[in-house]
Design a protein around this motif. Structure first.
Motif, mmCIF file in Angstrom:
data_model
loop_
_atom_site.group_PDB
_atom_site.id
_atom_site.type_symbol
_atom_site.label_atom_id
_atom_site.label_comp_id
_atom_site.label_asym_id
_atom_site.label_seq_id
_atom_site.Cartn_x
_atom_site.Cartn_y
_atom_site.Cartn_z
ATOM 1 N N LYS A 499 54.870 22.545 74.940
ATOM 2 C CA LYS A 499 55.976 22.957 75.809
ATOM 3 C C LYS A 499 56.470 21.797 76.670
ATOM 4 O O LYS A 499 57.675 21.679 76.956
ATOM 5 C CB LYS A 499 55.501 24.110 76.706
ATOM 6 C CG LYS A 499 56.603 24.765 77.530
ATOM 7 C CD LYS A 499 57.557 25.555 76.676
ATOM 8 C CE LYS A 499 58.581 26.306 77.512
ATOM 9 N NZ LYS A 499 59.632 26.935 76.692
ATOM 10 N N SER A 505 61.616 22.738 73.653
ATOM 11 C CA SER A 505 62.678 23.748 73.690
ATOM 12 C C SER A 505 62.990 24.350 72.327
ATOM 13 O O SER A 505 63.884 25.180 72.199
ATOM 14 C CB SER A 505 63.960 23.136 74.269
ATOM 15 O OG SER A 505 64.408 22.068 73.440
ATOM 16 N N ALA A 510 58.782 28.440 71.109
ATOM 17 C CA ALA A 510 58.977 29.737 71.768
ATOM 18 C C ALA A 510 58.210 30.834 71.028
ATOM 19 O O ALA A 510 57.610 31.721 71.650
ATOM 20 C CB ALA A 510 60.463 30.076 71.829
#
Length: 519
Positions: A499, A505, A510
């Motif tokens: 992260k 990103s 995620a």
């Protein structure tokens, strides 16, 4: 727990928390092996699938059947009382039937030589009195239905047709609730509790009988370790705890020459519980059992003071093993100084331990000290320890693993890889992980999972973020399926680093966060 009266037959666990009877699946497995039959052969004779025998022996499936238990008693020559069955009746003594000769009512006879169970139940139900304001009355079928949690129709069919009565568990419940003598229902008399006592002490102390019993304990321990590695069922850890309790009661009356073996059995069970809890629920939950391992190891000194040392080799094995276990736990909890201290103490005591313990201590200490290295000499020390462990590879055979460490070639390469990672040598670590994967069997599911995790970490160190994330996602899915909390904790740290990276990103990161419950 009830006194384990069955110990003259074998080292079986109790069937349940009451401990009145031995675990029926273990009894069947013991007598099947004694007869020299495979599970497939027993299945053939029973007319069932071989897989059913596996579940029957391991999980008692199919054993809540009086008919099945009687079949097994006949086929395997099992003493009936070991399966909770009446060992004395029916007796071929002519007419009237044996229950009338013993003073019981003239119940109609069943095909099995016992009175029809429905008739017995109805008779004893009518002996139960329910007090009311206007006097007393006998229990109705509705009253018995309420006591058993069944429908009134089920009770009617039970009494009139003897339906729903093949279950020994239900018959035992009826015997207790209605006060029916168990043998009228084909059951053995319940053995009374005798807390704090051990049955048949002569069988435990005798020179001629102790060794086979000890061998049985050792075999069952190996089976429990193997089963946990495959199924990872928490109930197996509970079983290990029960066995620790029994061994503690056994130790005071065992011959001194075998006390070392008893301590090793205790230690191995405690270690299984500690490792299992750490894997399933996290390291913090395992700490009491890590401490128990050390307590068992130290109990050698007490035995020595009493004039009966069980053998110094066992003591050295246990102490070195328990110290490195403490070091691992403290390291994973972030308690670095305690981890360093215990790792150093383990290394001081590793001389003259068995080869598998030596390898295990050297490899685990190398990993810990590599992470905690403060200067170049300490970094080199970690590599020296790994080389020393590598020199022992040929000295360790499958038979030389009395502590179930599985310190084999695959484990060595995994430890070498994670130590190299701690030293910043990610490229070399990937080569070691290839070897670890090649030499690790599929049954070591947790170990194979960690190979993927460390491979992801190596790619992260090499800044190959896409591959690192892909591997971490794969590992997170597997860890969730296995409910491997220890692995998930490592993946959480890996996720934090991803992260914070230039790749942080990206959707794949995620997804990893979602799999790990990071919101």
């Amino acid at each position: 727990m009830a006194a384990e009266w069955w110990r003259s037959y074998g080292a079986f666990d109790p069937e349940d928390e009451h401990g009145y009877y031995p675990h029926p699946g273990q009894v069947v497995a013991h007598f099947r092996r004694h007869k020299g039959w495979s599970q497939a052969e027993l299945a053939r004779r029973l007319g069932v699938h071989a897989r059913m025998i596996y579940y029957l022996e391991k999980q008692q499936q199919g054993l809540d059947s009086l008919k099945r238990r009687r079949q097994l008693v006949e086929l395997l020559a099992i003493p009936p009382e070991l399966l909770g069955l009446d060992p004395h009746h029916p007796r071929l003594t002519g007419s009237p039937p044996w229950w009338v000769q013993e003073g019981y009512p003239a119940f109609p006879a069943g095909d099995d030589g016992y009175p029809l169970p429905g008739a017995v139940i109805k008779h004893y139900r009518l002996q139960q009195l329910r007090r009311q304001e206007n006097g007393e009355r006998a229990w109705t079928q509705a009253d018995l239905a309420e006591a058993l949690g069944l429908s009134e129709l089920a009770i009617r069919r039970m009494e009139n047709r003897s339906d729903y009565l093949d279950s020994p568990r239900r018959r035992r419940m009826l015997s207790i609730i209605l006060g029916i003598p168990p043998h009228l229902l084909g059951l053995a008399e319940r053995r009374p509790s005798a807390p704090g006592s051990l049955p048949f002490p002569s069988l435990l102390i005798s020179e001629n009988s102790e060794e086979p019993l000890l061998i049985t304990y050792q075999r069952q321990q190996a089976e429990l370790y193997a089963e946990f590695r495959i199924t990872r069922q928490p109930v197996l850890l509970t079983r290990a705890l029960h066995r620790i309790s029994y061994l503690k009661r056994l130790a005071p009356i065992i011959h001194n020459r075998l006390l070392g073996d008893i301590l090793r059995l205790e230690f191995n069970y405690a270690q299984l519980v500690a490792d299992g809890l750490a894997d399933l629920y996290g390291v913090a939950s395992a700490l009491p059992f890590v401490q128990l391992c050390q307590s068992i190891a130290r109990s050698w000194e007490q035995a020595s003071d009493q004039g009966g040392p069980p053998g110094e080799r066992v003591y050295r094995d246990l102490l070195a093993n328990s110290l490195i276990g403490q070091a691992i736990a403290h390291f994973e909890l972030g308690e670095t100084e305690a981890a360093r201290r215990h790792a150093g103490e383990a290394l001081e005591r590793v001389v003259e331990t068995c080869p598998s313990v030596q390898r295990f201590v050297l490899e685990e200490a190398a990993h810990i000290l590599a992470h905690l290295a403060r200067d170049e000499p300490e970094r080199k020390q970690a590599l020296v320890l790994l080389d020393q462990a590598g020199q022992l590879l040929s000295a360790v055979s499958e038979d030389d693993d009395p502590y179930f460490l599985a310190a084999d070639v695959g484990y060595y390469h995994l430890n070498r890889a994670r130590t190299l990672l701690a030293l910043g040598q990610a490229g070399q670590a990937l080569g070691e992980l290839d070897q670890a994967s090649l030499h690790t069997e599929s049954l070591f599911a947790t170990r194979r999972l960690f190979i993927v995790i460390y491979r992801a970490l190596a790619h992260l160190v090499l800044k190959d973020y896409e591959v690192a994330t892909s591997l971490a996602v794969q590992a997170a899915s597997e860890a969730r399926a296995l409910n491997a909390r220890r692995a998930l904790a490592h993946l959480s740290l890996l996720y934090q680093r991803l992260k914070a990276s230039p790749y942080g990103s990206m959707p794949a990161v995620a997804r990893l966060g979602w799999l790990l419950g990071k919101g």
